[in-house]
Design a protein around this motif. Structure first.
Motif, PDB file in Angstrom:
ATOM      1  N   LEU A  42     -21.464 -90.687 -14.245  1.00 47.74           N
ATOM      2  CA  LEU A  42     -22.558 -89.998 -13.941  1.00 47.74           C
ATOM      3  C   LEU A  42     -22.138 -88.388 -14.123  1.00 47.74           C
ATOM      4  O   LEU A  42     -21.120 -88.013 -13.892  1.00 47.74           O
ATOM      5  CB  LEU A  42     -22.820 -90.080 -12.445  1.00 47.74           C
ATOM      6  N   THR A  43     -23.288 -87.548 -14.375  1.00 44.93           N
ATOM      7  CA  THR A  43     -22.726 -86.396 -14.459  1.00 44.93           C
ATOM      8  C   THR A  43     -24.123 -85.441 -13.419  1.00 44.93           C
ATOM      9  O   THR A  43     -25.041 -85.106 -14.053  1.00 44.93           O
ATOM     10  CB  THR A  43     -22.938 -85.650 -15.715  1.00 44.93           C
ATOM     11  N   PRO A  44     -23.867 -85.630 -12.215  1.00 48.98           N
ATOM     12  CA  PRO A  44     -25.115 -85.379 -11.284  1.00 48.98           C
ATOM     13  C   PRO A  44     -25.517 -83.897 -11.310  1.00 48.98           C
ATOM     14  O   PRO A  44     -26.683 -83.879 -10.636  1.00 48.98           O
ATOM     15  CB  PRO A  44     -24.359 -85.787  -9.962  1.00 48.98           C
ATOM     16  N   ARG A  50     -27.600 -87.022 -17.616  1.00 52.14           N
ATOM     17  CA  ARG A  50     -27.191 -87.765 -16.147  1.00 52.14           C
ATOM     18  C   ARG A  50     -25.897 -88.819 -16.284  1.00 52.14           C
ATOM     19  O   ARG A  50     -25.348 -88.915 -15.605  1.00 52.14           O
ATOM     20  CB  ARG A  50     -28.207 -88.335 -15.390  1.00 52.14           C
ATOM     21  N   ILE A  51     -26.187 -89.593 -17.555  1.00 51.07           N
ATOM     22  CA  ILE A  51     -25.212 -90.522 -17.678  1.00 51.07           C
ATOM     23  C   ILE A  51     -24.471 -90.131 -19.162  1.00 51.07           C
ATOM     24  O   ILE A  51     -24.967 -89.880 -19.998  1.00 51.07           O
ATOM     25  CB  ILE A  51     -25.849 -91.864 -17.882  1.00 51.07           C
ATOM     26  N   VAL A  52     -22.880 -90.473 -18.957  1.00 55.94           N
ATOM     27  CA  VAL A  52     -22.246 -90.254 -20.310  1.00 55.94           C
ATOM     28  C   VAL A  52     -21.463 -91.615 -20.431  1.00 55.94           C
ATOM     29  O   VAL A  52     -21.017 -92.120 -19.694  1.00 55.94           O
ATOM     30  CB  VAL A  52     -21.012 -89.206 -19.878  1.00 55.94           C
ATOM     31  N   HIS A 357     -13.405 -87.559  -7.574  1.00 59.01           N
ATOM     32  CA  HIS A 357     -13.252 -86.730  -8.626  1.00 59.01           C
ATOM     33  C   HIS A 357     -14.377 -85.794  -8.530  1.00 59.01           C
ATOM     34  O   HIS A 357     -15.459 -86.017  -8.472  1.00 59.01           O
ATOM     35  CB  HIS A 357     -13.643 -87.709  -9.962  1.00 59.01           C
ATOM     36  N   ALA A 358     -14.178 -84.361  -8.895  1.00 55.72           N
ATOM     37  CA  ALA A 358     -15.209 -83.466  -8.556  1.00 55.72           C
ATOM     38  C   ALA A 358     -16.401 -83.555  -9.520  1.00 55.72           C
ATOM     39  O   ALA A 358     -17.539 -83.344  -9.087  1.00 55.72           O
ATOM     40  CB  ALA A 358     -14.590 -82.157  -8.949  1.00 55.72           C
ATOM     41  N   GLY A 359     -16.157 -84.227 -10.782  1.00 58.04           N
ATOM     42  CA  GLY A 359     -17.336 -84.371 -11.677  1.00 58.04           C
ATOM     43  C   GLY A 359     -18.067 -85.488 -11.353  1.00 58.04           C
ATOM     44  O   GLY A 359     -19.599 -85.254 -11.652  1.00 58.04           O
ATOM     45  N   LEU A 360     -17.892 -86.395 -10.386  1.00 56.70           N
ATOM     46  CA  LEU A 360     -18.388 -87.563 -10.046  1.00 56.70           C
ATOM     47  C   LEU A 360     -19.209 -87.335  -8.546  1.00 56.70           C
ATOM     48  O   LEU A 360     -19.950 -88.106  -8.275  1.00 56.70           O
ATOM     49  CB  LEU A 360     -17.453 -88.792 -10.029  1.00 56.70           C
ATOM     50  N   ALA A 361     -18.766 -86.377  -8.065  1.00 60.47           N
ATOM     51  CA  ALA A 361     -19.039 -86.199  -6.651  1.00 60.47           C
ATOM     52  C   ALA A 361     -20.688 -85.520  -6.752  1.00 60.47           C
ATOM     53  O   ALA A 361     -20.945 -84.777  -7.378  1.00 60.47           O
ATOM     54  CB  ALA A 361     -18.165 -85.364  -6.050  1.00 60.47           C
ATOM     55  N   SER A 362     -21.275 -85.956  -5.453  1.00 64.75           N
ATOM     56  CA  SER A 362     -22.616 -85.290  -5.275  1.00 64.75           C
ATOM     57  C   SER A 362     -22.643 -83.980  -4.664  1.00 64.75           C
ATOM     58  O   SER A 362     -21.296 -83.612  -4.289  1.00 64.75           O
ATOM     59  CB  SER A 362     -23.235 -86.451  -4.225  1.00 64.75           C
TER      60      SER A 362
END
Length: 377
Positions: A42-44, A50-52, A357-362
């Motif tokens: 995810l790239t929220p 939004r999805i890679v 992981h900071a990139g996956l976090a909401s």
């Protein structure tokens, strides 16, 4: 307490707001993927996607043609999920905010390599190949991974690196539509199912004084109780010591070579950490190590509590012991307990934190991280 967070280049590349958002969390550094395995992520917060889907293990920068010319095994460039020098663009944007950027390099985990070059893979005692697990006993695999370590780690502007899967990979592996949980396998069973019987490993067992055919038969027999539900796996008798000796010696030689290659390519002061486990026979992303040896080799380790305590007794004053703490609620993390978890990690010997992981976090997860890091200090 110095705190870093893991990140993919696609979390930043193409999102002008991402660097300032991350810097505002209270982080000291970002551990940015330079070579990574296949994944769906995810790239929220990204303004475009939004999805890679990273379809295969790849380097997230343009590999040096001169380094790999004439070699049958070489890194795979990324596809559209990380075009061109995605790592470099993300690293530059992050550094502009004052964050230190360290590279994140995944080594012995590559499903495309195993699919295209089956002879590179771990082979279990039943003859099954694990295409996701390159066998680090294979000379051609070691040459690939050691070269990859040097190239992917020492990217322009990187102040250090963290090497993941720097050792044996084995049975355990996230897989699409996985159906392997019908029989629970504990650590002993996982190890037995991860022992490799490729030609290089068979020769290695023989060099240690164990007949490889007898050893494979002993592994299969030891696993029978697990398959029929009668109890845990048994032992390998007199064959166990030489089998494990070969595994430990091979992992140690690979770790020595990978770290040496990085140091040879890196500028002075470049920091090298391994994602590691204090059990020398452990397989996976946190590869098994001899704590005393690896802390004399590298500048430190990244480990999940409570495993960090296994390294603390061997740490020197300058050793980095980074606690890997999950912060994504949807993946089982608890960002609202970060300050408490950091305190517990410090009691185990942690000198730094890594947030996965900071990139996956909401947004809510990151809000909690921002608040909790103020309490950590």
């Amino acid at each position: 307490m110095r705190t870093g967070a893991f990140l993919y280049p696609w979390d930043v590349d193409g999102d002008p707001a991402a660097p300032e958002l991350l810097a505002g969390l209270g982080l000291t550094q970002v551990t940015l993927a330079a070579a990574y395995h296949s994944t769906r992520a995810l790239t929220p917060r990204h303004p475009v996607r939004r999805i890679v889907t990273a379809e295969h293990a790849a380097v997230l920068y343009p590999p040096d043609p001169g380094r790999w010319a004439g070699r049958a095994l070489r890194p795979y460039p990324a596809g559209e999920w990380a075009p061109g020098d995605a790592y470099g663009r993300a690293a530059e944007a992050l550094a502009a905010t004052g964050l230190d950027v360290h590279s994140w390099v995944v080594l012995a985990h590559n499903s495309r390599l195993g699919a295209e070059h089956p002879g590179t893979s771990v082979v279990n005692a039943h003859g099954d190949r694990y295409p996701w697990a390159p066998c680090i006993a294979r000379p051609e695999v070691r040459a690939l991974l050691v070269g990859l370590a040097a190239e992917a780690a020492v990217r322009p502007g990187a102040a250090g690196t963290e090497l993941e899967s720097c050792g044996w990979y084995g049975l355990a592996h996230l897989h699409a539509h996985d159906k392997t949980a019908g029989i629970p396998l504990g650590e002993r069973e996982q190890l037995l199912m991860s022992l490799c019987f490729c030609p290089s490993c068979r020769q290695g067992y023989a060099d240690e004084g164990a007949d490889p055919d007898e050893l494979a038969a002993a592994v299969r027999a030891a696993l029978v109780p697990a398959w029929n539900g009668a109890g845990p796996a048994g032992g390998l008798g007199a064959l166990e010591t030489p089998a494990l000796a070969w595994r430990a010696r091979t992992a140690r030689a690979f770790q020595d070579a990978a770290v040496a290659a990085v140091r040879a390519a890196a500028p002075p002061g470049f920091r090298v950490l391994l994602h590691a486990d204090p059990d020398p026979y452990r397989c996976g992303a946190d590869a098994g190590t001899d704590p005393a040896h690896v802390l004399g080799l590298a500048d430190g380790v990244v480990a999940r509590p409570p495993k960090l305590a296994g390294f603390a007794a061997h740490a020197r004053a300058e050793t980095v012991l980074a606690a890997n703490l999950p912060i994504v609620t949807g993946l089982g993390g608890a960002p609202g307990r970060l300050a408490r978890d950091a305190g517990q990690a410090r009691e185990e010997g942690a000198t730094e934190l890594r947030l996965y992981h900071a990139g996956l976090a909401s947004d809510a997860d990151l809000d909690a991280v921002r608040k909790e890091l103020r309490a950590v200090g």
